[in-house]
Design a protein around this motif. Structure first.
Motif, PDB file in Angstrom:
ATOM      1  N   GLN A  68       0.847  -1.194   0.000  1.00  0.00           N
ATOM      2  CA  GLN A  68       0.000   0.000   0.000  1.00  0.00           C
ATOM      3  C   GLN A  68       0.883   1.245   0.000  1.00  0.00           C
ATOM      4  O   GLN A  68       2.034   1.197   0.441  1.00  0.00           O
ATOM      5  N   TYR A  69       0.323   2.340  -0.527  1.00  0.00           N
ATOM      6  CA  TYR A  69       1.115   3.564  -0.589  1.00  0.00           C
ATOM      7  C   TYR A  69       0.281   4.752  -0.123  1.00  0.00           C
ATOM      8  O   TYR A  69      -0.955   4.739  -0.155  1.00  0.00           O
ATOM      9  N   GLU A  70       1.001   5.780   0.330  1.00  0.00           N
ATOM     10  CA  GLU A  70       0.378   7.036   0.721  1.00  0.00           C
ATOM     11  C   GLU A  70       1.155   8.174   0.058  1.00  0.00           C
ATOM     12  O   GLU A  70       2.384   8.173   0.072  1.00  0.00           O
ATOM     13  N   VAL A  87       6.149  10.154  -1.440  1.00  0.00           N
ATOM     14  CA  VAL A  87       5.339   8.936  -1.486  1.00  0.00           C
ATOM     15  C   VAL A  87       5.927   7.923  -0.501  1.00  0.00           C
ATOM     16  O   VAL A  87       7.136   7.694  -0.478  1.00  0.00           O
ATOM     17  N   LYS A  88       5.055   7.340   0.307  1.00  0.00           N
ATOM     18  CA  LYS A  88       5.480   6.327   1.271  1.00  0.00           C
ATOM     19  C   LYS A  88       4.819   4.996   0.922  1.00  0.00           C
ATOM     20  O   LYS A  88       3.617   4.934   0.701  1.00  0.00           O
ATOM     21  N   VAL A  89       5.645   3.948   0.874  1.00  0.00           N
ATOM     22  CA  VAL A  89       5.152   2.613   0.541  1.00  0.00           C
ATOM     23  C   VAL A  89       5.393   1.675   1.720  1.00  0.00           C
ATOM     24  O   VAL A  89       6.467   1.689   2.329  1.00  0.00           O
ATOM     25  N   SER A  99       9.035  -0.393   5.096  1.00  0.00           N
ATOM     26  CA  SER A  99       8.503   0.932   4.793  1.00  0.00           C
ATOM     27  C   SER A  99       9.581   1.766   4.102  1.00  0.00           C
ATOM     28  O   SER A  99      10.726   1.814   4.563  1.00  0.00           O
ATOM     29  N   ARG A 101      10.193   5.609   1.867  1.00  0.00           N
ATOM     30  CA  ARG A 101       9.657   6.922   1.498  1.00  0.00           C
ATOM     31  C   ARG A 101      10.580   7.557   0.463  1.00  0.00           C
ATOM     32  O   ARG A 101      11.784   7.665   0.679  1.00  0.00           O
ATOM     33  N   MET A 134       6.333   6.150  -6.442  1.00  0.00           N
ATOM     34  CA  MET A 134       6.030   4.741  -6.199  1.00  0.00           C
ATOM     35  C   MET A 134       7.079   3.837  -6.850  1.00  0.00           C
ATOM     36  O   MET A 134       7.505   2.835  -6.250  1.00  0.00           O
ATOM     37  N   CYS A 137      10.235   3.939  -4.785  1.00  0.00           N
ATOM     38  CA  CYS A 137      10.059   3.126  -3.582  1.00  0.00           C
ATOM     39  C   CYS A 137      10.201   1.645  -3.917  1.00  0.00           C
ATOM     40  O   CYS A 137      10.862   0.884  -3.195  1.00  0.00           O
ATOM     41  N   SER A 138       9.574   1.223  -5.001  1.00  0.00           N
ATOM     42  CA  SER A 138       9.657  -0.184  -5.407  1.00  0.00           C
ATOM     43  C   SER A 138      11.100  -0.587  -5.687  1.00  0.00           C
ATOM     44  O   SER A 138      11.525  -1.696  -5.347  1.00  0.00           O
TER      45      SER A 138
END
Length: 333
Positions: A68-70, A87-89, A99, A101, A134, A137-138
């Motif tokens: 999930q991401y924010e 973006v935080k995943v 986690s 960011r 995103m 982060c990935s």
């Protein structure tokens, strides 16, 4: 490079329980960083390689138990018309939550001559900035990390202000591989030869690899390289082939330096590039020919460059390319 090899080189004994954890992590990272189908590699208008957010999302769905991401509120710089967003995943891997960011960015599109963007350009830029965050982060979690390591390079089109490609090397490779200029508008992705075995096992037949491109650029030089590799392959075991001499740059780095030169001088041969490196380093009072010989190689090919000089030479060639291409655009304007 594995943790076990590093530990052995440092003469450190790892506990069996820790070895098992490391093996599981390394297996997972190999899955996450596995090559994508060739059609998934794209080149943006800056000439950089990327993979679409949907393709990354598909890989995430296969690998992560939960994901999930924010996204925080976007920031807009009206001087550069650039959007940035944190973006935080959160992802669950092998039962453990991770986690990450990262900051995603994207330039807002605006029509030529307009002072500011119109329509829904801002909303589209925010969406793209979130996607960028995103993907970053990935990559920190291992997915498509080879993109950010620079292992996939591009043959750039180097289009002028009228949208016409200025790189003959790009045009020649479009013709050689039967590619559509529309589909490869900004450049042609080129994959490292290390991906070949994986592509063969997956039954993928449409990849374009370093050796395909550089065979086309300089058949004599590459055939010489290939014969030397064949001799070494007969003399060394499979395990020895995997361990390169860290004193010198690797094949991927050498091909990347060649591609920088070929972007603005498609006629440059191996000897020309070597001489350009020698001339640059001599200005820095570095006798690279002697250094290479002291390390056991003759500096007659790019891959004989001592690795300690790669960063400096890389930066020099990138600036040289920018200057040469800038001068070309001014003359054509």
């Amino acid at each position: 490079m594995s943790i076990e090899n590093i530990a052995q080189s440092l003469e450190i004994e790892l506990p069996d329980s820790y070895k098992q954890q490391i093996m599981e992590k390394e297996r997972w990272l190999k899955l996450a960083d596995a090559p994508f189908p060739y059609r998934h590699y794209k080149v943006n208008d800056d000439g950089n390689i990327y993979i679409s957010q949907q393709c990354i999302a598909d890989r995430n769905a296969l690998l992560f138990e939960q994901f999930q991401y924010e996204a925080e509120d976007a920031r807009v710089n009206t001087d550069t018309w650039c959007v940035g967003v944190w973006v935080k995943v959160r992802a669950v891997i092998n039962g453990k939550e991770h986690s990450v960011r990262q900051y995603g960015v994207h330039t807002i599109s605006k029509l030529r001559g307009e002072a500011k963007p119109g329509g829904d350009a801002l909303e589209q830029a925010i969406k793209s900035a979130v996607s960028d965050g995103m993907k970053k982060c990935s990559s920190w979690l291992g997915v498509a990390a080879h993109i950010y390591r620079g292992e996939v390079i591009s043959i750039r089109a180097n289009r002028d202000k009228d949208g016409q490609p200025q790189s003959r090397f790009y045009i020649q490779n479009l013709e050689k591989f039967g590619l559509s200029e529309y589909e490869y508008k900004y450049g042609i992705p080129v994959l490292p030869d290390s991906f070949k075995v994986f592509y063969e096992k997956m039954g993928w037949t449409d990849g374009i690899f370093y050796s395909d491109v550089f065979d086309f650029r300089d058949k004599h030089s590459v055939s010489r390289d290939e014969s030397r590799k064949a001799e070494r392959n007969q003399e060394r075991s499979e395990e020895e082939i995997g361990s390169e001499n860290p004193a010198f740059i690797n094949e991927m780095q050498a091909n990347y330096l060649r591609s920088l030169i070929h972007d603005f001088n498609e006629n440059a041969q191996e000897g020309d590039i070597v001489q350009a490196i020698i001339a640059y380093l001599l200005k820095r009072e570095v006798d690279v020919v002697k250094e290479a010989e002291d390390l056991g190689k003759r500096f007659t090919t790019v891959d004989a460059l001592p690795s300690v000089h790669f960063t400096s030479v890389h930066r020099y060639f990138k600036q040289l390319r920018k200057t040469r291409l800038g001068n070309t655009e001014e003359k054509s304007a």
